[in-house]
Design a protein around this motif. Structure first.
Motif, mmCIF file in Angstrom:
data_model
loop_
_atom_site.group_PDB
_atom_site.id
_atom_site.type_symbol
_atom_site.label_atom_id
_atom_site.label_comp_id
_atom_site.label_asym_id
_atom_site.label_seq_id
_atom_site.Cartn_x
_atom_site.Cartn_y
_atom_site.Cartn_z
ATOM 1 N N VAL A 13 -11.352 5.575 -8.065
ATOM 2 C CA VAL A 13 -10.347 6.479 -7.546
ATOM 3 C C VAL A 13 -10.685 6.513 -5.940
ATOM 4 C CG1 VAL A 13 -10.222 8.898 -6.801
ATOM 5 C CG2 VAL A 13 -10.502 8.303 -9.235
ATOM 6 N N ALA A 16 -8.901 3.513 -4.689
ATOM 7 C CA ALA A 16 -7.570 3.595 -4.562
ATOM 8 C C ALA A 16 -7.290 4.717 -3.214
ATOM 9 C CB ALA A 16 -6.848 4.341 -5.728
ATOM 10 N N LEU A 17 -8.040 5.701 -3.190
ATOM 11 C CA LEU A 17 -7.553 6.632 -1.981
ATOM 12 C C LEU A 17 -7.971 6.074 -0.667
ATOM 13 C CD1 LEU A 17 -9.082 10.034 -3.140
ATOM 14 C CD2 LEU A 17 -6.739 9.345 -2.643
ATOM 15 N N LEU A 19 -7.907 2.506 0.123
ATOM 16 C CA LEU A 19 -6.763 1.477 0.135
ATOM 17 C C LEU A 19 -5.564 2.222 0.802
ATOM 18 C CD1 LEU A 19 -7.025 -0.939 -2.565
ATOM 19 C CD2 LEU A 19 -7.487 -1.218 -0.253
ATOM 20 N N GLY A 20 -5.297 3.631 0.013
ATOM 21 C CA GLY A 20 -4.205 4.372 0.407
ATOM 22 C C GLY A 20 -4.403 5.002 1.892
ATOM 23 N N ALA A 21 -5.378 5.424 2.199
ATOM 24 C CA ALA A 21 -5.805 5.781 3.437
ATOM 25 C C ALA A 21 -5.609 4.590 4.601
ATOM 26 C CB ALA A 21 -7.299 6.340 3.426
ATOM 27 N N LEU A 22 -6.152 3.524 4.265
ATOM 28 C CA LEU A 22 -5.909 2.366 4.953
ATOM 29 C C LEU A 22 -4.343 2.122 5.240
ATOM 30 C CD1 LEU A 22 -7.344 0.240 6.549
ATOM 31 C CD2 LEU A 22 -7.589 -1.034 4.764
ATOM 32 N N GLN A 23 -3.952 2.109 4.077
ATOM 33 C CA GLN A 23 -2.289 1.815 4.206
ATOM 34 C C GLN A 23 -1.780 2.991 5.211
ATOM 35 O OE1 GLN A 23 -0.640 -0.860 3.820
ATOM 36 N NE2 GLN A 23 1.358 -0.378 3.804
ATOM 37 N N GLY A 24 -2.209 4.105 5.079
ATOM 38 C CA GLY A 24 -1.592 5.396 5.638
ATOM 39 C C GLY A 24 -1.904 5.232 7.192
ATOM 40 N N TYR A 25 -3.065 4.429 7.499
ATOM 41 C CA TYR A 25 -3.453 4.202 8.889
ATOM 42 C C TYR A 25 -2.371 3.130 9.411
ATOM 43 C CZ TYR A 25 -6.197 2.409 12.809
ATOM 44 O OH TYR A 25 -6.538 2.039 13.953
ATOM 45 N N ARG A 26 -2.137 2.140 8.457
ATOM 46 C CA ARG A 26 -1.034 0.992 8.979
ATOM 47 C C ARG A 26 0.199 1.481 9.237
ATOM 48 N NH1 ARG A 26 -2.193 -4.236 7.625
ATOM 49 N NH2 ARG A 26 -0.231 -4.669 6.414
ATOM 50 N N VAL A 27 0.396 2.342 8.263
ATOM 51 C CA VAL A 27 2.018 3.092 8.660
ATOM 52 C C VAL A 27 2.186 4.078 9.802
ATOM 53 C CG1 VAL A 27 3.665 4.781 7.317
ATOM 54 C CG2 VAL A 27 2.537 3.130 5.970
ATOM 55 N N ARG A 28 0.841 4.812 10.045
ATOM 56 C CA ARG A 28 0.954 5.704 11.125
ATOM 57 C C ARG A 28 0.988 4.637 12.260
ATOM 58 N NH1 ARG A 28 -3.559 8.981 12.127
ATOM 59 N NH2 ARG A 28 -4.255 8.463 10.510
ATOM 60 N N ALA C 6 -4.803 -2.742 11.332
ATOM 61 C CA ALA C 6 -3.375 -2.159 11.510
ATOM 62 C C ALA C 6 -2.391 -3.263 11.396
ATOM 63 C CB ALA C 6 -3.128 -1.446 12.792
ATOM 64 N N TYR C 15 -2.688 -6.859 0.706
ATOM 65 C CA TYR C 15 -1.980 -5.657 0.068
ATOM 66 C C TYR C 15 -0.959 -5.802 -0.714
ATOM 67 C CZ TYR C 15 -4.242 -1.864 2.464
ATOM 68 O OH TYR C 15 -5.145 -0.876 2.945
ATOM 69 N N ASN C 244 -6.906 11.690 6.902
ATOM 70 C CA ASN C 244 -6.901 10.211 6.714
ATOM 71 C C ASN C 244 -6.786 9.714 5.211
ATOM 72 O OD1 ASN C 244 -6.901 8.556 9.341
ATOM 73 N ND2 ASN C 244 -8.316 10.310 9.925
ATOM 74 N N TYR C 251 5.594 10.609 6.441
ATOM 75 C CA TYR C 251 6.092 9.253 6.636
ATOM 76 C C TYR C 251 7.508 8.951 6.158
ATOM 77 C CZ TYR C 251 1.145 8.828 8.156
ATOM 78 O OH TYR C 251 -0.090 8.853 8.628
ATOM 79 N N TYR C 278 2.318 2.032 0.388
ATOM 80 C CA TYR C 278 1.518 3.203 0.441
ATOM 81 C C TYR C 278 1.587 4.299 -0.639
ATOM 82 C CZ TYR C 278 0.328 7.469 3.081
ATOM 83 O OH TYR C 278 -0.059 8.962 3.593
ATOM 84 N N LEU C 281 -0.163 2.819 -3.686
ATOM 85 C CA LEU C 281 -1.742 2.869 -3.772
ATOM 86 C C LEU C 281 -1.987 4.335 -4.092
ATOM 87 C CD1 LEU C 281 -2.878 0.676 -0.693
ATOM 88 C CD2 LEU C 281 -3.126 0.445 -3.106
ATOM 89 N N TYR C 282 -1.068 5.352 -3.325
ATOM 90 C CA TYR C 282 -1.577 6.784 -3.758
ATOM 91 C C TYR C 282 -1.262 7.384 -5.021
ATOM 92 C CZ TYR C 282 -3.571 8.335 0.902
ATOM 93 O OH TYR C 282 -4.347 8.593 1.870
ATOM 94 N N ALA C 285 -4.059 6.080 -7.182
ATOM 95 C CA ALA C 285 -5.296 7.109 -7.038
ATOM 96 C C ALA C 285 -4.823 8.192 -8.046
ATOM 97 C CB ALA C 285 -5.422 7.541 -5.656
ATOM 98 N N ILE C 288 -5.421 7.295 -11.771
ATOM 99 C CA ILE C 288 -6.863 7.177 -12.107
ATOM 100 C C ILE C 288 -7.409 8.341 -12.168
ATOM 101 C CG2 ILE C 288 -8.975 6.256 -11.438
ATOM 102 C CD1 ILE C 288 -7.503 4.273 -9.902
#
Lengths: 598, 319, 299
Positions: A13, A16-17, A19-28, C6, C15, C244, C251, C278, C281-282, C285, C288
């Motif tokens: 978990v 995954a979170l 990775l998601g957060a990292l991807q969120g950072y990329r999207v932002r 980024a 990814y 974060n 988005y 994005y 991945l969520y 999560a 899981i």
């Protein structure tokens, strides 16, 4: 997994979170880069079109806003990062003689607007110019590149602190919002449905319009675009409401009751206030949507040309509209405005282009000879003035006893007059032809013919006949009314003939305007847009001692000058005489026609 | 004969807010189901029968103890599951499907596919007697038909072990009989059945062995014959006058029935048969029959549960 | 470092590989019969059909709404009515779609627990992981089919007004799905922990609303930066962590942007795939977590 299932799952978990957060950072990051890209396009366009990035800001505010500072930093980096691109026409900043920065040139739109006229307008589904797509992608890559990270971070920070006057969806962008800062971010309140909210408010604008509640419409319109700054239609229709529907109920403000508003740089009455509100509304639209030709077109044509009779600015925005993807009629309006500012050569060249793309286009076929004739007419008049000057000098020389010189001058003058007559004859032939070949007769050509004839008669001392001709002509050709009336007044004064009531009223009005001006300093008093009666009215108002450079022929010199500063806001008198100031030097030219904008 | 289901000290405690509120659903349960037998799992409502079954199917997880199915302690493995057919109590079957569709859904879960699945569905439908209703929507099924479909899905993979939770509840007598016969037939095919029920007569009729559960504790278990020991006799007599019957009763015999001169008498455990016959004779009764009296499961059940209750009360009293 | 994260192209490749692996694993392990069964069952839910009918009403109602509008004309061609239809429809699709997603995700597992169908299923040789995956995939099929259906209706409504194939609409619908995927996965996690559909439904709505308001945390972070107070600092730190880690559904507002795409607008090529990743991945999560709580759940 078997032994520590909870641990394994917790790690999964968390992974995954993470990775998601990292991807969120990329999207932002991407979203910020996207906003940054939009801002770059907007700022570049504003630099090119408005001449400055932050036009309305002065003093303290100018210090607060970081637009220029940030933009310069980006421009410096862009020179390094972006590939070389040839300097195209219109890419040169003539004030310095240097081309615009690479970034500005890159973000300039390459028109794919069809030159060919099609049956149906409004089809924007035309494929984008592939060259343009490539350039946009290049700038977009640049905007999100690592090298630009500090600037991007600053952009985000400045935008958050509202220190960017030009940034896209910010409240407090243009002056119209200056005192309307929303306490909370309205957009957030709609869970991302702000566009719908904008649409629903727009329906209320529509309802208010039907009920005639014009005053209610204005705040609603502003709220609409506040919620959805990309709602181009709202800008267009809103500006149209302001400039047309709001003002139609107002009466004209007499010239002497108008007041000077520094913000607009003009003398305004009730109507003009609304016109400038429309101008600002559209300019705000351009800041948010720098790539939509319709905004430029409406600003140039619907407001500046049609309502404010300010063809100088109309040309600026119409030519910008033609740089965007546009409909073919945008060009036609540009050529009409060019003609109205006396740039006949440019107008004719444009029409010729247009005719090549649309063989047999009736208007183009008519406008080419019209502009040719106008050129000849103008040149003829210039020759006439020159000849007159020579004759006066000759008279003086003769009085001084320099007979030989005087005779020489007279001969020269005669030569000039001969040339003038030839040119006039050519112009007349063209007009006559035009009038004959057009089915119902060409009103414009007919009016020009009558005008020429009247002036000729007046010159020959047959003023009464000239007046009779003009009085009839202005009734026959409605568009000619104002010009003919002014000509009548002028002739009457020159020939010392009595004026009728309405003509006297007109003169009286001018007197009162002059009185009203007297209280104001010269540069303010002179900013008149609708004063076109007496060519030397402005001189009497205090400009007799101004040294002006006369632009003859107007077209070429004017075109060159206009590039220095696309928006010439220092107009003095925009009647038949256009006088303006650039870098401390005053220029004047005599405009030939008010009938250009058909 | 091998053991197919076995529990060892199986304990299940439902945690409450505090220790005092904990509910002991099963307390050190030890049961065995042998291959090829029908094991009747008895107990009043709430005694822990369903809890045991859910534990066996890993629908819930034990607090303590062990379980083995077919000797395999890893009872969640698909290998084991393949051999179990389960009919839950009062289950609902998605009523927008047809009988055969729901079976094919369950068949897919077993990994069965295509023609073999189709064939198998035909077979089980035949077995449960639902061939005619197979194309009908489950919505239109009667309670009995639903139960039969439930049974069909349990039989689908031809499992060696069948766990049936209250299989005959709410059915009419005819249906019960049919189901009963079917279960016996299955047992005869060599399948092992664990049938939980509180319908004692049903269980008595078909079970080989029974276990009686009360308050999470297995009170007794054994074969039907072991449990239903006969230590009493019944005597049927004619020409018994009411006074005579009265006398007999006073002497210690238990009158079960006495109508129109006919009396049916029970000899309590404490009295010998001869003694009883003497008493009858002394009252001039005409003895028609004397037979050993077989205890019903109901009586065993009441006795067992009753003693459990009283011992529990005694415990409570001691405390 | 941050820039490397980024915009590093290799990270993008990584990814992509992770996401493809997730999709492949899901496709491989999903018991399709359960997924299909869930789908068939879901289609019969009355709430779902109700929402669908409502969305149809709104989508076609939007046409009447704009039909009343006066064509104000002006000097250039405007199409306010098309814009309005687009905005109304995408909003209707978002709202009803997310409601459908929430209701379905919240109810599939609790319903089966309630009517005991789950007993017959889990007693088969089906692992809980597979069961849950089947249910989840089934929910996703329902959500996707609904979205597609509404999208088709939307296209029809739009096509009637403006006969151009609405290509951008496809992208918008596509993006909307991944927004729903996140909401659906977390709602599903709550549903896996509960026995009735009421709680997870409320939780789902809560997730959707908070997911859209995550940006507010940013202002908390910014305010704490200028504060000296250590409590404020702590709050700011917490807000930073939440900002974060929690998904930000704003988005996905890109969908409304691309729908009313202006001529020569920003290139949108990389934002869409990034948003897809994005969402996945969520959703992973969320799934899981759902499995974690369901693994040892007493039924």
């Amino acid at each position: 997994m078997k032994r520590f299932p909870n641990l394994v799952l917790a790690v999964l978990v968390a992974l995954a979170l993470a990775l998601g957060a990292l991807q969120g950072y990329r999207v932002r990051n991407l979203r910020e880069a996207d906003a940054f890209y939009r801002w770059l396009v907007t700022a570049s366009t504003q630099l090119r079109v408005f001449g400055t990035i932050t036009p309305e800001l002065e003093g303290e505010e100018a210090e607060k806003f970081m637009d220029r500072d940030l933009f310069d930093r980006v421009v410096a980096k862009a020179d390094q990062a972006l590939p070389d691109t040839p300097v195209m026409e219109g890419d040169t900043d003539d004030a310095t003689g240097a081309p615009y920065p690479k970034l500005v040139r890159y973000t300039r739109t390459l028109s794919t607007g069809s030159l060919t006229e099609t049956e149906e307008s409004g089809t924007v589904a035309v494929a984008a110019n592939p060259e343009q797509v490539k350039k946009d992608a290049e700038v977009w890559r640049f905007a999100r590149s690592a090298s630009l990270a500090p600037e991007r971070a600053d952009f985000v920070r400045f935008r958050r602190d509202k220190r960017l006057a030009t940034a896209g969806t910010q409240i407090g962008v243009a002056d119209i919002y200056k005192n309307q800062e929303a306490p909370v971010s309205i957009g957030q309140m709609f869970l991302g449905f702000r566009k719908l909210a904008a649409g629903l408010i727009w329906i209320q604008v529509d309802e208010a319009f039907h009920k005639g509640e014009m005053q209610r419409m204005v705040p609603l319109m502003r709220t609409t675009v506040l919620l959805d700054p990309n709602f181009v239609d709202a800008y267009l229709i809103g500006a149209w409401h302001l400039a047309y529907n709001l003002t139609v109920q107002m009466s004209d403000t007499p010239g002497y009751l108008k007041e000077y508003v520094p913000e607009f740089g003009a003398w305004v009455g009730n109507k003009e206030r609304a016109y400038y509100a429309a101008v600002n509304f559209l300019k705000d639209g351009i800041r948010n949507n720098p790539r939509d030709y319709r905004l430029y077109f409406d600003l140039g044509y619907a407001v500046y040309a049609e309502k404010l009779n300010d063809h100088m600015n109309a040309v600026t925005y119409l030519s910008e509209a033609t740089k965007q993807r546009h409909e073919s009629w945008v060009r036609r309006m540009l050529y009409h405005s060019l003609q109205a500012t006396g740039q006949f050569e440019e107008a004719r060249a444009g029409w010729e282009d247009y005719l090549r793309a649309n063989p047999g286009h009736a208007v183009a076929q008519r406008m080419i000879p019209t502009n040719t004739a106008l050129t000849k007419e103008r040149d003829a008049e210039a020759l006439g003035t020159q000849a007159k000057k020579l004759l006066t000098q000759a008279g003086q020389a003769r009085a001084d006893g320099q007979e030989a010189q005087a005779a020489d001058m007279e001969r020269q003058a005669q030569e000039l007059q001969k040339q003038r007559d030839a040119l006039q004859a050519e112009a007349r032939t063209i007009y006559t032809d035009l009038n004959a070949t057009t089915a119902d007769g060409d009103e414009f050509a007919q009016a020009r013919l009558w005008r020429m004839q009247a002036l000729e008669l007046h010159e020959q001392g047959r003023t009464l006949e000239a007046l009779a001709l003009l009085r009839q002509a202005r009734m026959e050709v409605a568009r000619f009314f104002q010009e003919a009336s002014d000509l009548i007044i002028q002739m009457c004064i020159e020939a010392d003939l009595p004026l009728n009531v309405s003509e006297r009223k007109r003169l009286l009005e001018i007197e009162r305007i002059k009185e009203a001006w007297a209280a104001n300093p010269v540069e303010i008093a002179g900013r008149r847009f609708d004063f076109d009666t007496s060519q030397d009215a402005w001189r009497q108002a205090g400009y007799a001692n101004q040294e002006t450079i006369a632009l003859t022929p107007a077209a070429k010199d004017l075109a060159a000058l206009r590039k220095d500063r696309p928006v010439i806001d220092q107009f003095i008198g925009l009647g038949d005489n256009v006088v303006f100031e650039l870098d401390g030097q005053w220029y004047e030219f005599r405009r030939k026609s008010l009938l250009g904008n058909t | 004969m091998s053991v197919v289901i076995e529990t060892q000290d199986l304990t299940k405690v439902y945690k409450g807010m505090s220790k005092a509120q904990d509910l002991v659903a099963l307390n050190k349960l030890n049961i065995q189901v042998n291959e090829g037998e029908i094991f009747g799992y008895l107990g009043p409502n709430g005694s822990g029968k369903t809890t045991t079954i859910k534990l066996l199917l890993s629908l819930i997880f034990p607090t303590g103890g062990k379980m083995k199915i077919m000797g395999n302690p890893n009872i969640t493995s698909p290998e084991v599951r393949k051999h179990i057919g389960y009919l839950p109590e009062g289950a609902y079957y998605p009523d927008f499907l047809r009988g055969e569709e729901i079976l094919s859904y369950y068949g897919n879960l077993y990994g069965m596919k295509g023609a073999s699945l189709k064939k198998r569905i035909d077979e089980v439908l035949e077995v449960v007697g639902m061939t005619r209703a197979r194309k009908r929507l489950i919505r239109g099924y009667s309670k009995g038909m639903r139960q039969r479909i439930g049974l069909a899905q349990a039989l689908l993979s031809d499992p060696g072990i069948l766990i049936l939770d209250e299989p005959t509840t709410g059915l009419d007598p005819v249906a019960r009989k049919e189901i009963r016969d079917l279960l016996i037939q299955l047992r005869d095919q060599g399948k092992s059945l664990l049938i939980s029920s509180h319908e004692l007569l049903e269980v008595e009729l078909i079970s080989d062995r029974v276990g009686i559960l009360f308050e999470g504790v297995l009170q007794t278990s054994g074969t039907i014959d072991e449990l239903l020991t006969s230590r009493e006799f019944s005597i049927k007599a004619e020409e018994a006058a009411p006074e005579a019957t009265q006398k007999v009763r006073e002497a210690g015999l238990i009158t079960e029935d006495a109508v129109a001169g006919k009396a049916s008498l029970r000899v309590p455990e404490t009295m010998s048969l001869y003694q009883a016959l003497d008493i009858c004779k002394s009252q001039n009764m005409k003895i028609v029959s004397v037979s050993p009296r077989r205890e019903t499961l109901e009586e065993v059940f009441v006795r067992v549960v009753g003693s459990a209750v009283s011992s529990k009360e005694a415990q409570r009293g001691e405390r | 470092m941050s820039i490397w994260l980024a915009s590093n192209p290799w990270l993008t490749v990584l990814y992509g590989v992770i996401v493809l692996a997730i999709i492949a694993a899901v496709a491989y392990y999903t018991p399709w019969s359960i997924a299909l069964f869930t789908f068939r069952e879901g289609l019969r839910k009355k709430t779902l059909i109700g929402f669908l009918i409502l969305s149809i009403l709104v989508i076609f109602g939007s046409m009447f709404m704009t039909a009343m509008m006066y064509d104000t004309g002006g000097t250039v061609a405007t199409d306010v009515d098309v814009k309005l239809i687009k905005d109304i429809c995408i909003t209707a699709i978002s709202i009803f779609g997310v409601l459908i997603a929430i209701f379905i995700s919240a109810s599939v597992v609790p319903t089966e627990i309630e009517n005991k169908v789950i007993y017959t299923v889990l007693s088969k040789p089906v692992r809980r992981f597979q069961y849950l995956l089947g249910k989840f995939v089934g929910v996703q099929i329902i959500v996707a089919v609904n979205l597609l259906l509404m999208g088709v209706l939307f296209s029809i409504a739009l096509y009637i007004k403006e006969p151009i194939f609405p290509r951008m609409l496809l992208y918008a619908i596509f993006l909307t799905y991944f927004e729903f995927l996140i909401v659906s996965a977390f709602t599903f996690a709550v549903a896996a922990a509960s026995t009735s559909a009421v709680l997870p439904t409320i939780a789902g709505l809560f997730i959707y609303i908070t997911g859209n308001l995550t940006q507010y945390l940013e202002s908390v972070v910014n305010r704490s930066e200028v504060s000296e107070n250590s409590v404020d600092k702590g709050l700011g730190w917490l807000a930073w962590v939440l900002r974060n880690t929690l998904p930000d559904l704003q988005y996905f507002s890109l969908k409304t942007q691309i729908l009313s795409l202006q001529i020569n607008d920003t290139p949108k090529d990389i934002q869409i795939p990034n948003l897809v990743v994005y969402g996945i991945l969520y959703a992973l999560a969320g799934y899981i977590i759902a499995f974690w709580v369901f693994r040892r759940k007493e039924l």
